[in-house]
Design an enzyme around this catalytic site. Structure first.
Site, mmCIF file in Angstrom:
data_model
loop_
_atom_site.group_PDB
_atom_site.id
_atom_site.type_symbol
_atom_site.label_atom_id
_atom_site.label_comp_id
_atom_site.label_asym_id
_atom_site.label_seq_id
_atom_site.Cartn_x
_atom_site.Cartn_y
_atom_site.Cartn_z
ATOM 1 N N SER A 164 -2.267 -0.790 -2.230
ATOM 2 C CA SER A 164 -2.079 -1.019 -0.790
ATOM 3 C C SER A 164 -2.030 -2.486 -0.374
ATOM 4 O O SER A 164 -1.673 -2.783 0.768
ATOM 5 C CB SER A 164 -3.188 -0.338 0.008
ATOM 6 O OG SER A 164 -2.919 1.021 0.089
ATOM 7 N N VAL A 187 -6.339 0.701 -3.846
ATOM 8 C CA VAL A 187 -7.119 1.619 -4.695
ATOM 9 C C VAL A 187 -7.060 1.270 -6.191
ATOM 10 O O VAL A 187 -7.721 1.915 -6.989
ATOM 11 C CB VAL A 187 -6.731 3.117 -4.493
ATOM 12 C CG1 VAL A 187 -7.164 3.618 -3.137
ATOM 13 C CG2 VAL A 187 -5.259 3.348 -4.750
ATOM 14 N N TYR A 235 8.298 3.663 -1.057
ATOM 15 C CA TYR A 235 6.861 3.460 -0.831
ATOM 16 C C TYR A 235 6.091 3.437 -2.166
ATOM 17 O O TYR A 235 5.268 2.549 -2.415
ATOM 18 C CB TYR A 235 6.321 4.565 0.098
ATOM 19 C CG TYR A 235 4.817 4.546 0.231
ATOM 20 C CD1 TYR A 235 4.190 3.628 1.065
ATOM 21 C CD2 TYR A 235 4.015 5.428 -0.509
ATOM 22 C CE1 TYR A 235 2.797 3.585 1.168
ATOM 23 C CE2 TYR A 235 2.639 5.398 -0.409
ATOM 24 C CZ TYR A 235 2.030 4.482 0.426
ATOM 25 O OH TYR A 235 0.666 4.434 0.521
ATOM 26 N N LYS A 244 1.080 -3.660 1.147
ATOM 27 C CA LYS A 244 1.439 -3.310 2.539
ATOM 28 C C LYS A 244 1.448 -4.535 3.458
ATOM 29 O O LYS A 244 2.117 -4.533 4.488
ATOM 30 C CB LYS A 244 0.469 -2.243 3.074
ATOM 31 C CG LYS A 244 0.625 -0.913 2.340
ATOM 32 C CD LYS A 244 -0.449 0.091 2.691
ATOM 33 C CE LYS A 244 -0.250 1.365 1.878
ATOM 34 N NZ LYS A 244 -1.355 2.312 2.008
ATOM 35 N N TYR A 289 -9.440 0.131 6.057
ATOM 36 C CA TYR A 289 -9.510 1.508 6.559
ATOM 37 C C TYR A 289 -10.767 1.690 7.412
ATOM 38 O O TYR A 289 -11.055 0.848 8.251
ATOM 39 C CB TYR A 289 -9.430 2.516 5.396
ATOM 40 C CG TYR A 289 -8.381 2.093 4.395
ATOM 41 C CD1 TYR A 289 -7.044 2.067 4.761
ATOM 42 C CD2 TYR A 289 -8.716 1.658 3.118
ATOM 43 C CE1 TYR A 289 -6.077 1.625 3.880
ATOM 44 C CE2 TYR A 289 -7.757 1.229 2.227
ATOM 45 C CZ TYR A 289 -6.442 1.212 2.616
ATOM 46 O OH TYR A 289 -5.508 0.767 1.750
#
Ligand code: GLN
Length: 306
Positions: free
Chosen positions: A65, A260, A190, A68, A242
């Site tokens: 991630s 992760v 993605y 991103k 998050y």
């Protein structure tokens, strides 16, 4: 104010490394379950270009991630403020792959760093670029200074085979009209994006532009405007971890982003970027030792954005 970053980082590394190795590897992506859980590395790059690292800082890992932030930077550069019609800028308070809030907010993801938001960013890039997959890789090659950087087919295929929640997210968002391209095309991009591998050293160099008002550290070349850089930093601070984003701001006090794969990159604007990697994750999907190390660094340097 203590500015001896190297000593402080070394002490933080040793202290976090001696902790009970709590946490668990991400196993929902089979390929990530094969990583040696004892890996631990850190690398700091200052805006003056000096840098140092320790532990497994020269070993590649899956940035997941963390990518991103880079896809957001490219989409924001291309689309400008219109981007925020498609994705919001609020912390979600939910897990990274949650479907929960999409129903209430009619397919508008809460922010670009939860999976739903990053999937919408992928859709936007596909609509605006000739070949999003190639062009994004080119963008990251340029930022990182790694000319032969590629996607990892092994990791991407492993996730493609098991990424049911992401398939659900993409289809659900499409049902609200907030995905314009074919879901399988968006998801392929993605998963590729998440499969990029870098070392802590490369990652801390790559993020230099966000610690430097949007300009590359090596040559001062403008990647994005100062204002866009500020806003991406604000999003990292409020949404980068998050439902643990508040905790990271509370304990570390820097903009950052986790993945992760066990990586975290954080930065102190106009000062340094730091990348840390330890694959064992806490229940919120963030690196257990990585969080601890960064907390120690900002506590003992007495430097944070606050
Ligand atoms: N590729 C991962 C996923 O979509 C990224 C999640 C993460 O790093 N938090 O589930």
């Amino acid at each position: 104010m203590n500015s001896n970053y190297q000593n402080i980082t070394e002490n933080a590394y040793n202290l976090s490394n001696s902790l009970d190795s709590k946490g668990k590897l991400a196993t929902y992506i089979p390929e990530l379950a094969n990583v040696d859980p004892s890996k631990f590395g850190v690398h700091m790059t200052k805006v003056d270009g000096t840098h140092f690292g320790m532990g497994d800082h020269l070993e590649k890992f899956s940035i997941q991630s963390i990518t991103k932030v880079l896809s957001l930077a490219l989409a924001y550069k291309i689309v400008g403020e219109k981007l925020w019609d498609r994705v919001d800028v609020e912390p979600s308070g939910t897990k990274f792959d949650s479907l929960l809030l999409l129903e209430s907010y009619k397919g508008i993801p809460r922010n670009p760093f939860v999976n739903s938001g990053a999937i919408v960013i992928c859709d936007i890039l596909i609509s605006h670029l000739d070949n999003a997959s190639v062009d994004f890789l080119e963008f990251v090659r340029d930022l990182s200074g790694i000319p032969d950087l590629t996607y990892s087919d092994q990791i991407a295929d492993s996730e493609k085979a098991t990424g049911y929640r992401n398939v659900a997210l993409c289809n659900f968002i499409k049902s609200f009209g907030n995905i314009q391209n074919e879901p399988n095309v968006v998801l392929d991009f993605y998963f590729d994006m998440c499969s990029i591998e870098m070392t802590c050293q490369q990652l801390s160099h790559t993020f230099g532009f966000l610690a430097n008002g949007g300009r590359q550290l090596v040559d001062g070349r403008k990647i994005i405007s100062k204002s866009k850089s500020k806003r991406i930093n604000a999003l990292m601070l409020t949404c980068g971890f998050y439902d643990e984003s508040g905790e990271f701001a509370f304990k570390v006090g820097l903009p950052g982003k986790s993945g992760v794969g066990g990586g975290i990159v954080a930065l102190y604007p106009h000062n340094y970027t730091i990348a840390v990697w330890s694959p064992k994750l806490n229940p919120n999907g963030n690196s257990f030792k990585g969080m601890k190390l960064l907390e120690e660094v900002t506590t003992h340097s007495e430097l944070s954005i606050f």
